[in-house]
Design a protein around this motif. Structure first.
Motif, short mmCIF file in Angstrom:
data_model
loop_
_atom_site.label_atom_id
_atom_site.label_comp_id
_atom_site.label_asym_id
_atom_site.label_seq_id
_atom_site.Cartn_x
_atom_site.Cartn_y
_atom_site.Cartn_z
N LEU A 71 0.83 -1.21 0.00
CA LEU A 71 0.00 0.00 0.00
C LEU A 71 0.86 1.26 0.00
O LEU A 71 0.58 2.22 -0.73
CB LEU A 71 -0.93 -0.01 1.21
CG LEU A 71 -1.93 -1.17 1.30
CD1 LEU A 71 -2.73 -1.07 2.60
CD2 LEU A 71 -2.87 -1.17 0.11
N ASP A 72 1.90 1.26 0.80
CA ASP A 72 2.78 2.43 0.88
C ASP A 72 3.53 2.66 -0.43
O ASP A 72 3.80 3.81 -0.81
CB ASP A 72 3.78 2.27 2.02
CG ASP A 72 3.14 2.37 3.40
OD1 ASP A 72 1.99 2.87 3.47
OD2 ASP A 72 3.78 1.94 4.38
N SER A 73 3.88 1.56 -1.11
CA SER A 73 4.64 1.68 -2.35
C SER A 73 3.76 2.08 -3.53
O SER A 73 4.27 2.59 -4.54
CB SER A 73 5.34 0.36 -2.68
OG SER A 73 4.39 -0.62 -3.08
N GLY A 74 2.46 1.83 -3.41
CA GLY A 74 1.55 2.10 -4.51
C GLY A 74 1.41 0.95 -5.49
O GLY A 74 0.56 0.97 -6.38
N ASN A 129 -6.86 -12.20 -18.72
CA ASN A 129 -6.28 -11.51 -17.56
C ASN A 129 -6.45 -12.41 -16.35
O ASN A 129 -7.47 -12.37 -15.66
CB ASN A 129 -6.97 -10.16 -17.33
CG ASN A 129 -6.38 -9.43 -16.12
OD1 ASN A 129 -5.39 -9.87 -15.54
ND2 ASN A 129 -6.98 -8.33 -15.75
N TYR A 130 -5.45 -13.24 -16.10
CA TYR A 130 -5.48 -14.19 -15.00
C TYR A 130 -4.34 -13.88 -14.02
O TYR A 130 -3.78 -14.77 -13.41
CB TYR A 130 -5.34 -15.61 -15.52
CG TYR A 130 -6.62 -16.27 -15.98
CD1 TYR A 130 -7.87 -15.74 -15.66
CD2 TYR A 130 -6.59 -17.45 -16.72
CE1 TYR A 130 -9.04 -16.37 -16.08
CE2 TYR A 130 -7.75 -18.09 -17.13
CZ TYR A 130 -8.97 -17.54 -16.81
OH TYR A 130 -10.13 -18.16 -17.21
N ARG A 131 -4.00 -12.61 -13.87
CA ARG A 131 -2.83 -12.25 -13.07
C ARG A 131 -3.15 -12.17 -11.57
O ARG A 131 -4.27 -11.86 -11.18
CB ARG A 131 -2.28 -10.91 -13.54
CG ARG A 131 -1.78 -10.95 -14.97
CD ARG A 131 -1.39 -9.58 -15.49
NE ARG A 131 -2.52 -8.66 -15.52
CZ ARG A 131 -2.52 -7.50 -16.17
NH1 ARG A 131 -1.43 -7.12 -16.84
NH2 ARG A 131 -3.57 -6.71 -16.16
N MET A 132 -2.16 -12.44 -10.77
CA MET A 132 -2.24 -12.27 -9.32
C MET A 132 -1.80 -10.85 -8.97
O MET A 132 -0.89 -10.31 -9.59
CB MET A 132 -1.34 -13.29 -8.61
CG MET A 132 -1.23 -13.10 -7.10
SD MET A 132 -0.18 -14.34 -6.30
CE MET A 132 -1.30 -15.74 -6.23
N THR A 133 -2.43 -10.26 -7.96
CA THR A 133 -2.04 -8.92 -7.54
C THR A 133 -0.82 -8.97 -6.64
O THR A 133 -0.52 -10.00 -6.02
CB THR A 133 -3.18 -8.21 -6.80
OG1 THR A 133 -3.37 -8.85 -5.52
CG2 THR A 133 -4.47 -8.24 -7.59
N ASN A 134 -0.14 -7.84 -6.54
CA ASN A 134 1.03 -7.73 -5.67
C ASN A 134 0.64 -7.92 -4.21
O ASN A 134 1.40 -8.48 -3.42
CB ASN A 134 1.69 -6.36 -5.87
CG ASN A 134 3.12 -6.33 -5.38
OD1 ASN A 134 3.89 -7.27 -5.59
ND2 ASN A 134 3.51 -5.24 -4.72
#
Length: 379
Positions: free
Chosen positions: A27-30, A230-235
């Protein structure tokens, strides 16, 4: 979530303080979407953990299966052998490719794909086979691979419930062409939603990454060589995954100890039957799953589930056989054997944080219910 302090759920995730730290860092990194350092870190550490050359993170276990099939070119007119007893995602992924899932019997003692029946349903349209390591129990991968090699089939391991299980010292998911994992909230390693595909093939790994990222070229941004998804995992999900991977061995050990306690209290209870584990295999305790033989216990798995519910204990019956369900309906006589296994299966509370006292309470209720039923039947 039931607020009653006496309530014991069948499963719940356990997140460490490190998970919160990593998520706040995102969250802090964006970097909260599919770009970010944690995605690559999770993939690399997962591959190292499993002993695979490549690990590609995805949005779910179903997405993992779908991508694995697509990158093999599975499509219309093709058939894929899947076990009759599994969560529907195994068959759904095949249907999403335009192919036909061909249902195969499972071994009643091991609960995994029966290779002899796979021979019976093989056709000239069969292109792949998906063994499922059901409830954490390793399937007979050596026999399945021999069968696949003889018949020119690709092998996709469904490891949704079996992360950490091994066969002859190797992690499941490294025996087939690809291994597919789920990180849903009830899994041993959870990112909320999410999944992973492992493979030792450079070519397959590249295809999966390309299909996962809209079919976009890795060399030319916003240029699409193929139509993808679009089957990507989020950070953020990957950050949770990294934290879970750091304590995975501790989680698996805790669940193994819970299984030992369940067996200690239930081994001598009439009608309680545990899965058979093949030679060289070390399963994982995803959910403490067992069978209730009504002829010996005098009570059905469904009745026991009702009694546990009355005592504020959540449990789960086994999956319905696929052949009974409308999208996969199949009247082949051999599949009727799955009905008995499915209707007699029961999964008991299993999660990090479940206490010895909780397990003893669950087992006492089961034992008492069977004893009381047998007494009433003997009168």
């Amino acid at each position: 979530m039931n607020s009653n302090s006496d309530f014991i759920p069948v499963s719940k995730p356990y997140l460490t303080q490190e998970a919160k730290t990593f998520v706040v860092d995102c969250l802090d990194s964006g970097w909260i979407s599919s770009k970010g350092a944690y995605v690559e870190r999770f993939e690399n550490e997962f591959a190292e953990k499993c002993g695979a050359k490549h690990a590609i993170s995805v949005s779910s276990g179903t997405a993992a299966l779908h991508l694995a099939l697509l990158c093999l070119g599975i499509g219309s007119e093709d058939e894929v052998i899947v076990p009759d007893l599994t969560f529907a995602a195994t068959a759904n992924a095949v249907i999403l490719c335009g192919a036909t899932p061909v249902l195969c019997c499972v071994n009643k003692d091991e609960w995994t794909l029966d290779v002899n029946d796979a021979e019976a349903v093989l056709s000239d349209k069969t292109k792949a086979i998906i063994p499922v390591h059901l409830y954490g129990n390793p399937a007979r991968m050596h026999e399945i691979n021999d069968f696949a090699k003889r018949n020119g089939l690709s092998v996709i391991e469904d490891c949704a419930e079996s992360l950490g299980a091994t066969l002859d010292g190797r992690y499941l998911g490294t025996f087939g062409d690809m291994g597919c994992y789920s990180f849903f909230a009830n899994k041993l390693l959870s990112t909320g939603e999410g999944g992973m595909v492992t493979t030792d093939s450079d070519a397959l790994a590249l295809k999966i990454r390309t299909l996962r990222d809209h079919g976009m070229s890795t060399e030319k941004r916003y240029w699409h060589d193929i139509a993808g998804l679009n089957y990507r995992m989020t950070n953020i999900q990957a950050a949770i995954g990294v934290s879970q991977l750091n304590v995975f061995d501790e989680f698996a050990k805790a669940r193994s100890e819970q299984e030992a306690l369940y067996k200690k209290y239930l081994t001598d209870v009439p009608g309680v039957i545990f899965k058979r584990v093949i030679k060289g295999a070390i399963p994982v305790n995803w959910l403490m799953s067992l069978r209730i033989d009504e002829a010996l216990s005098g009570i059905s798995a469904a009745e026991l589930q009702g009694i546990l519910t009355e005592h504020q204990i959540e449990s789960r019956l086994f999956f319905y056989p696929l052949h009974q369900q409308p999208p996969y309906s199949n009247e082949r006589a051999a599949l009727k054997s799955t009905d008995v296994l499915s209707s007699s299966g029961l999964s008991l509370p299993t999660f990090v944080g479940l206490s010895c006292e909780d397990i003893q309470r669950v087992c006492e209720i089961i034992s008492t219910a069977i004893t009381n039923r047998q007494r009433s039947l003997s009168k």
